[in-house]
Design an enzyme around this catalytic site. Structure first.
Site, PDB file in Angstrom:
ATOM      1  N   THR A   1      25.779  49.967  63.147  1.00 24.01           N
ATOM      2  CA  THR A   1      25.379  51.299  62.380  1.00 24.01           C
ATOM      3  C   THR A   1      26.054  51.466  61.072  1.00 24.01           C
ATOM      4  O   THR A   1      26.897  52.139  60.842  1.00 24.01           O
ATOM      5  CB  THR A   1      23.818  52.062  62.867  1.00 24.01           C
ATOM      6  OG1 THR A   1      24.346  52.188  63.812  1.00 24.01           O
ATOM      7  CG2 THR A   1      23.560  52.682  62.080  1.00 24.01           C
TER       8      THR A   1
ATOM      9  N   HIS B   1      19.616  45.436  72.799  1.00 23.18           N
ATOM     10  CA  HIS B   1      20.505  46.842  72.811  1.00 23.18           C
ATOM     11  C   HIS B   1      20.581  47.862  74.313  1.00 23.18           C
ATOM     12  O   HIS B   1      19.407  48.028  74.471  1.00 23.18           O
ATOM     13  CB  HIS B   1      20.721  47.617  71.620  1.00 23.18           C
ATOM     14  CG  HIS B   1      21.258  48.686  71.393  1.00 23.18           C
ATOM     15  ND1 HIS B   1      22.190  49.006  72.320  1.00 23.18           N
ATOM     16  CD2 HIS B   1      20.877  49.163  70.907  1.00 23.18           C
ATOM     17  CE1 HIS B   1      22.763  49.688  71.856  1.00 23.18           C
ATOM     18  NE2 HIS B   1      22.929  50.086  70.117  1.00 23.18           N
TER      19      HIS B   1
ATOM     20  N   ASN C   1      24.666  53.154  74.672  1.00 20.69           N
ATOM     21  CA  ASN C   1      24.318  53.933  73.902  1.00 20.69           C
ATOM     22  C   ASN C   1      23.643  54.963  74.522  1.00 20.69           C
ATOM     23  O   ASN C   1      23.158  55.931  72.947  1.00 20.69           O
ATOM     24  CB  ASN C   1      25.480  53.975  72.365  1.00 20.69           C
ATOM     25  CG  ASN C   1      26.442  52.982  72.669  1.00 20.69           C
ATOM     26  OD1 ASN C   1      27.091  52.828  72.834  1.00 20.69           O
ATOM     27  ND2 ASN C   1      26.200  51.860  71.467  1.00 20.69           N
TER      28      ASN C   1
ATOM     29  N   TYR D   1      20.495  54.832  74.456  1.00 19.46           N
ATOM     30  CA  TYR D   1      19.229  54.353  73.905  1.00 19.46           C
ATOM     31  C   TYR D   1      18.310  54.058  74.887  1.00 19.46           C
ATOM     32  O   TYR D   1      18.326  54.065  76.312  1.00 19.46           O
ATOM     33  CB  TYR D   1      18.896  53.404  72.864  1.00 19.46           C
ATOM     34  CG  TYR D   1      20.603  53.737  71.211  1.00 19.46           C
ATOM     35  CD1 TYR D   1      19.737  54.820  70.582  1.00 19.46           C
ATOM     36  CD2 TYR D   1      21.300  53.531  70.913  1.00 19.46           C
ATOM     37  CE1 TYR D   1      20.971  55.460  69.842  1.00 19.46           C
ATOM     38  CE2 TYR D   1      22.229  54.377  70.185  1.00 19.46           C
ATOM     39  CZ  TYR D   1      22.064  54.955  69.629  1.00 19.46           C
ATOM     40  OH  TYR D   1      22.501  55.589  68.767  1.00 19.46           O
TER      41      TYR D   1
ATOM     42  N   ASN E   1      24.938  60.684  73.239  1.00 16.45           N
ATOM     43  CA  ASN E   1      23.939  60.633  73.428  1.00 16.45           C
ATOM     44  C   ASN E   1      23.436  61.232  74.809  1.00 16.45           C
ATOM     45  O   ASN E   1      22.510  61.504  75.180  1.00 16.45           O
ATOM     46  CB  ASN E   1      22.391  59.624  73.123  1.00 16.45           C
ATOM     47  CG  ASN E   1      23.148  60.037  71.739  1.00 16.45           C
ATOM     48  OD1 ASN E   1      22.630  60.377  70.833  1.00 16.45           O
ATOM     49  ND2 ASN E   1      22.607  57.833  71.400  1.00 16.45           N
TER      50      ASN E   1
HETATM   51  C1  PHB Z   1      24.899  55.505  65.679  1.00 19.11           C
HETATM   52  O1  PHB Z   1      24.156  55.116  64.732  1.00 19.11           O
HETATM   53  O2  PHB Z   1      26.009  56.346  65.733  1.00 19.11           O
HETATM   54  C2  PHB Z   1      24.778  54.428  67.170  1.00 19.11           C
HETATM   55  C3  PHB Z   1      23.743  53.470  66.850  1.00 19.11           C
HETATM   56  C4  PHB Z   1      23.955  52.394  68.006  1.00 19.11           C
HETATM   57  C5  PHB Z   1      24.980  52.481  68.427  1.00 19.11           C
HETATM   58  C6  PHB Z   1      25.781  53.668  68.769  1.00 19.11           C
HETATM   59  C7  PHB Z   1      25.975  54.625  67.770  1.00 19.11           C
HETATM   60  O3  PHB Z   1      25.126  52.189  70.120  1.00 19.11           O
END
Ligand code: PHB
Length: 373
Positions: A29, A182, A185, A187, A242
């Site tokens: 990102t 994805h 992390n 999400y 997260n």
């Molecule tokens: C972030 O923007 O912090 C971020 C985005 C996607 C990811 C991990 C971190 O998989």
């Protein structure tokens, strides 16, 4: 070390794609899409083209829908402007001799009403607030706390699948070589996979079988668009970023790997050691074993490895390919530097997210560095 002996530079076939090396660029990102509209631009195209020497580039996480957005300035793949913007990127990468997959992203609860259509409450498997998780909603906002999400209704689940399907179709139109789902992390799909964030009582939560259901439906929809040999997925079994937790990552991700194997997708990319934190010790070899036992396709490792560690792990059969993140931010020609055992540029963490070409397209490649020294 001569090239023929250096395992990082032995070519590798994924489906119909031949990768010239095993030094891959991770999804990163960088929050530099054009506004309004979260549209990829010429500067983004230059950045990716500079990194075309990677065996494969996996794009930054890209929202499949307005609801899937969780941070200001991240790109999408749901509008025609975004598709055209990404077309500039894929053309530039291909012209420079590279290959690029798009990472398809829905953030779920990692969002904020200020980023959602009509100021809506972000959605999640369950109405559980991610403690301590933050995002930024504008250039001025700084990091803001993430509020409690609302649980998706059962009848809304199919729409999530359709958002990913549409994103996959749009990625095709934009000229990508394949896609990565994805699933990592913290999400949306990770929120469904893990027991800490999924307390549903319908067929999408509770038992392991139920927690895997939506992620598998999404992968199937994406496979229907692209064909199984052009689809991968990213997972982070032990990541705590997260506010994530799973009570039995060996079982959850071992079984998920088995089912992904049955679907025949090309690869699984595993965050083995998250720079954002782990709830087990980083790189737990047992989780890697469990995934490898279930999944016989290509295994891609991510985890802050050096070139030598990557060589060792490939040689030992622990992985087939390795993705590099922060090193690819600061070294556009990272693969070439590894090949020559050349010194590496340091990264500047202050310019990771947002801003202009500084800390983005201005890291020197080897010849430039030599010319100015
Ligand atoms: C972030 O923007 O912090 C971020 C985005 C996607 C990811 C991990 C971190 O998989």
């Amino acid at each position: 070390m001569s090239d023929s002996k250096d395992i990082l530079f032995q070519s590798y076939d994924i489906g119909s794609l031949t990768l010239p090396n095993r030094v891959l660029m991770s999804p990163l990102t960088r929050s530099r899409a054009s506004q309004p509209g979260d549209v990829p631009n010429d500067m983004n195209a230059r950045y990716y083209a500079q990194r075309a020497g990677a065996g494969l580039i996996i794009s930054e996480a890209t929202q499949v829908s307005p609801q899937g957005k969780g941070y200001a300035f991240t790109p999408g793949i749901h509008s025609s402007d975004q598709i055209q913007g990404w077309r500039k990127v894929t053309d530039a990468v291909h012209k420079a001799g590279g290959r690029i997959h798009l990472q398809l992203w829905h953030v779920g609860r990692i969002s904020h009403p200020d980023l959602q259509p009509d100021g809506a409450q972000p959605v999640a498997p369950s109405a559980i607030k991610p403690e301590g998780a933050k995002t930024f909603v504008s250039a001025e906002s700084g990091m803001v706390e993430i509020p409690q999400p609302r649980a998706l209704r059962t009848e809304e689940i199919q729409d999530i699948v359709d958002q990913f399907r549409k994103g996959a179709q749009n990625a095709k139109e934009a000229g990508f070589d394949g896609v990565e789902v994805h699933g990592a992390n913290g999400y949306l799909l990770d929120q469904f996979l893990k027991s800490g964030s999924n307390k549903r009582t319908d067929e999408f939560g509770g038992s392991l079988e139920n927690r895997l259901r939506l992620p598998l439906m999404v992968v199937q929809a994406v496979v229907d668009v692209w064909g199984k040999d052009k689809v991968g997925i990213r997972v982070s079994p032990t990541g705590s970023f997260n506010d994530m937790y799973d009570e039995n990552p060996l079982e959850t991700f071992g079984e998920f790997a088995k089912q992904l194997n049955d679907m025949g997708i090309a690869y699984i990319e595993v965050v083995e050691d998250s720079f954002q934190g782990n709830h087990a010790d980083g790189r737990p070899e047992e989780v890697i074993d469990a995934i490898k036992a279930g999944f016989k396709g290509t295994y891609i490792a991510n985890g802050d490895y050096s070139a030598d560690e990557a060589r060792k792990r490939i040689s030992a059969g622990r992985c087939d390919l390795v993705t590099f993140g922060r090193l690819y931010i600061s070294n556009p020609d990272l693969a070439e530097r590894f090949r020559q055992n050349a010194p590496l540029n340091d990264w500047d963490g202050d310019t990771f997210y947002g801003g202009d070409e500084r800390g983005y397209t201005d890291y020197p490649a080897l010849e430039e560095a030599e010319a100015t020294s």
